[in-house]
Enzyme design. Sequence first.
Site, PDB file in Angstrom:
ATOM      1  N   ASP A  30       0.842  -1.187   0.000  1.00  0.00           N
ATOM      2  CA  ASP A  30       0.000   0.000   0.000  1.00  0.00           C
ATOM      3  C   ASP A  30       0.885   1.247   0.000  1.00  0.00           C
ATOM      4  OD1 ASP A  30      -3.208   0.569   0.974  1.00  0.00           O
ATOM      5  OD2 ASP A  30      -1.773   2.218   1.184  1.00  0.00           O
ATOM      6  N   ASN A  88     -12.808  -2.935   2.554  1.00  0.00           N
ATOM      7  CA  ASN A  88     -13.647  -1.748   2.639  1.00  0.00           C
ATOM      8  C   ASN A  88     -14.564  -1.723   1.418  1.00  0.00           C
ATOM      9  OD1 ASN A  88     -12.257  -0.923   4.955  1.00  0.00           O
ATOM     10  ND2 ASN A  88     -10.747   0.223   3.761  1.00  0.00           N
ATOM     11  N   GLN A  95     -14.284   2.768   1.217  1.00  0.00           N
ATOM     12  CA  GLN A  95     -13.585   2.351  -0.008  1.00  0.00           C
ATOM     13  C   GLN A  95     -13.288   3.578  -0.863  1.00  0.00           C
ATOM     14  OE1 GLN A  95     -15.808  -0.363  -2.508  1.00  0.00           O
ATOM     15  NE2 GLN A  95     -14.008  -0.935  -3.695  1.00  0.00           N
ATOM     16  N   SER A  96     -12.017   3.787  -1.180  1.00  0.00           N
ATOM     17  CA  SER A  96     -11.645   4.927  -2.016  1.00  0.00           C
ATOM     18  C   SER A  96     -11.269   4.509  -3.436  1.00  0.00           C
ATOM     19  CB  SER A  96     -10.494   5.705  -1.374  1.00  0.00           C
ATOM     20  OG  SER A  96      -9.345   4.883  -1.242  1.00  0.00           O
ATOM     21  N   HIS A 101     -10.516  -5.056  -3.366  1.00  0.00           N
ATOM     22  CA  HIS A 101      -9.186  -5.330  -2.814  1.00  0.00           C
ATOM     23  C   HIS A 101      -9.295  -5.728  -1.359  1.00  0.00           C
ATOM     24  CE1 HIS A 101     -10.036  -1.001  -2.453  1.00  0.00           C
ATOM     25  NE2 HIS A 101      -9.355  -1.009  -1.323  1.00  0.00           N
ATOM     26  N   LEU A 102      -8.375  -6.578  -0.959  1.00  0.00           N
ATOM     27  CA  LEU A 102      -8.216  -6.926   0.449  1.00  0.00           C
ATOM     28  C   LEU A 102      -7.007  -6.175   0.985  1.00  0.00           C
ATOM     29  CD1 LEU A 102      -8.683 -10.797   0.191  1.00  0.00           C
ATOM     30  CD2 LEU A 102     -10.310  -9.161   1.180  1.00  0.00           C
ATOM     31  N   HIS A 103      -7.182  -5.560   2.161  1.00  0.00           N
ATOM     32  CA  HIS A 103      -6.036  -5.020   2.887  1.00  0.00           C
ATOM     33  C   HIS A 103      -5.516  -6.135   3.792  1.00  0.00           C
ATOM     34  CE1 HIS A 103      -6.799  -0.577   2.245  1.00  0.00           C
ATOM     35  NE2 HIS A 103      -8.012  -1.040   1.987  1.00  0.00           N
TER      36      HIS A 103
END
Length: 115
Positions: A30, A88, A95-96, A101-103
């Site tokens: 990230d 998210n 969510q941006s 996606h997974l964090h």
Amino acid sequence: MNDCVFCRIASGEIPATIVKRTPEAVAFRDLNPQAPVHVLVIPTQHVDSAAQATGDAGEALLGKTMRLAVEVAHDLGLDGPGYRLVANTGVDGGQSVPHFHLHLLGGRRMDWPPG
Ligand code: DGP
């Protein structure tokens, strides 16, 4: 999608620190890490969120993305101490980037509830 930043990372058009890649999913660091380990794991194929991953193909997409996240957690030594996987979703979820996606967060103790 040409205007999707994560699609462009998956294709190599935008540079990122790639941690691991399979034909179906990519894991990369990230840009704005929130923990000592902060990796994003995305499906190569674009879907805005998990809700769009329907049918057998969607099930495979979600499973293979989750599988890569678990493998990366193992590779980075997080099996013992543990880690958090977060998806998210939408505005309330924070969510941006509208590409599922997974964090993968690890390397410190996480708080609960999240902010
Ligand atoms: P979310 O808010 O859940 O949609 O998380 C999006 C994450 O994506 C956020 O933690 C920052 C990260 N991010 C956004 N743009 C880039 C980029 O161009 N490169 C990388 N490596 N990460 C990005």
